[in-house]
Design an enzyme around this catalytic site. Structure first.
Site, short mmCIF file in Angstrom:
data_model
loop_
_atom_site.label_atom_id
_atom_site.label_comp_id
_atom_site.label_asym_id
_atom_site.label_seq_id
_atom_site.Cartn_x
_atom_site.Cartn_y
_atom_site.Cartn_z
N CYS A 176 0.84 -1.20 0.00
CA CYS A 176 0.00 0.00 0.00
C CYS A 176 0.87 1.25 0.00
O CYS A 176 1.85 1.33 0.74
CB CYS A 176 -0.91 -0.01 1.23
SG CYS A 176 -2.01 1.42 1.34
N THR A 178 -0.77 4.40 0.17
CA THR A 178 -1.72 5.47 0.49
C THR A 178 -1.07 6.58 1.30
O THR A 178 -1.28 7.77 1.03
CB THR A 178 -2.92 4.89 1.27
OG1 THR A 178 -3.66 4.03 0.40
CG2 THR A 178 -3.83 6.00 1.77
#
Length: 339
Positions: A176, A178
């Protein structure tokens, strides 16, 4: 502004223990949820390379739960054995296709006790509405796992919408990006602790699923010690025979295992054949080592958690949470000979 902590920032403090052997530790949870389910509450993530039918059948032998990725057809999902169904959960996103697939699954006789309703940002109105609608339509037949959020506000939002278990984690996953792309997130250990505290004050809420951030078996122990009812794993299960993501490598002329985030460019091109112009990728694709059958890793993880229990005098996961104290550290283990 108070510093918040990840799993790598803390250690569990040992204490006097009358649990003399790992064999005395029971990792089962019994009759969890409004629709009673019993099993070992470690969960394979609903990622395309992790939440596969093969993974579900393999992990069912150890009574782990698998959240299937949302790109299967109803026929494929229903092809699971009875144990495979009992120890897995179909996944729904905000798209209409996965919801229709779930409807088709629920039209047939099945042994599913869970549905996973998943989106990266669990705070948006559309997601709460989706959880509410699934609860209204199927809530007396399955437990709802919904997320992701990282704050007490998020726990309250999804509980009000009808979730039974709330997935906690924004940005901690190994695939990830993000936090890098958006600057949004929350250190996972502190997020789990905080959300567990909130969840325990809400009658009828079954608990928190700590989703992401586990790199070693000790991190799984820390998540349970922080009070999580379930712990969800992605990268730790990647690269096994039962995982997805095997791709042909033209440089070696062999199949190699890959692992990618579901918001990555690779995932968007693979599963949707496009990336909308208004969004950026928030995940990455990596080629990883081949790890063989997942059962070997399952034994390692469960062995590590059992051992953690013996260090704090806990015969089960509830006692692990009750008996654990934590210290903040600047280095959690010696890396002289590597990780």
């Amino acid at each position: 502004m108070e510093t918040q902590l990840d799993y790598s920032d803390i250690l569990i403090v040992p204490r006097h223990s009358s649990v003399n052997s790992r064999s005395e530790v029971d990792l089962m949870r019994v009759n969890m949820g409004r629709i009673p389910w019993s099993g070992v509450p470690i969960v394979a993530a609903n990622m395309a390379t992790i939440g596969t039918l093969e993974m579900a059948e393999a992990l069912a032998k150890s009574m782990w739960l698998t959240c299937l990725h949302k790109h299967y057809t109803a026929a494929e999902i229903l092809s699971l054995s009875r144990d495979g169904q009992y120890f897995s959960a179909p996944t729904i996103g905000l798209d209409t296709t996965s919801r229709e697939t779930f409807r088709q699954v629920m039209e047939k006789r099945n042994d599913f006790k869970f549905v996973c309703i998943d989106v990266a940002n669990g705070y948006i109105d559309n997601f709460s509405e989706l959880v509410y609608n699934i609860r209204r339509e199927y809530g007396d037949r399955v437990n709802i796992i919904a997320g992701n959020v990282v704050t007490p506000e998020g726990v309250r939002l999804l509980c009000k919408a009808g979730a039974d278990f709330i997935k906690v984690g924004i940005g901690p996953g190994s695939a990830c990006t993000t936090r890098k792309m958006t600057g949004v997130g929350f250190p996972q250990f502190s997020a789990v602790q905080m959300c567990v505290k909130e969840a325990r004050q809400i009658p009828g809420l079954s608990g928190i699923v700590a989703d992401g951030g586990c790199v070693h078996p000790g991190d799984v122990s820390k998540a349970f010690a922080a009070g999580a009812q379930m712990v969800m794993l992605g990268g730790m299960l990647a690269g096994h025979d039962e995982a997805g993501g095997w791709e042909f490598d033209y440089t070696t002329n062999t199949m190699v295992p890959t692992f990618y985030g579901m918001a990555s460019e690779h995932a968007m091109q693979t599963h949707y054949n496009q990336r909308n112009h208004y969004r950026a990728a928030e995940g990455k694709r990596v080629v990883i080592e081949q790890k063989g059958p997942v059962e070997n890793t399952v034994r390692e993880i469960m062995g590590g958690v059992r051992s953690a229990c013996t260090y704090v005098g806990a015969k089960n996961l509830d006692e692990l949470s009750k008996n654990s104290d934590f210290i903040k550290v600047n280095r959690q283990y010696n890396t002289a000979f590597g990780d």
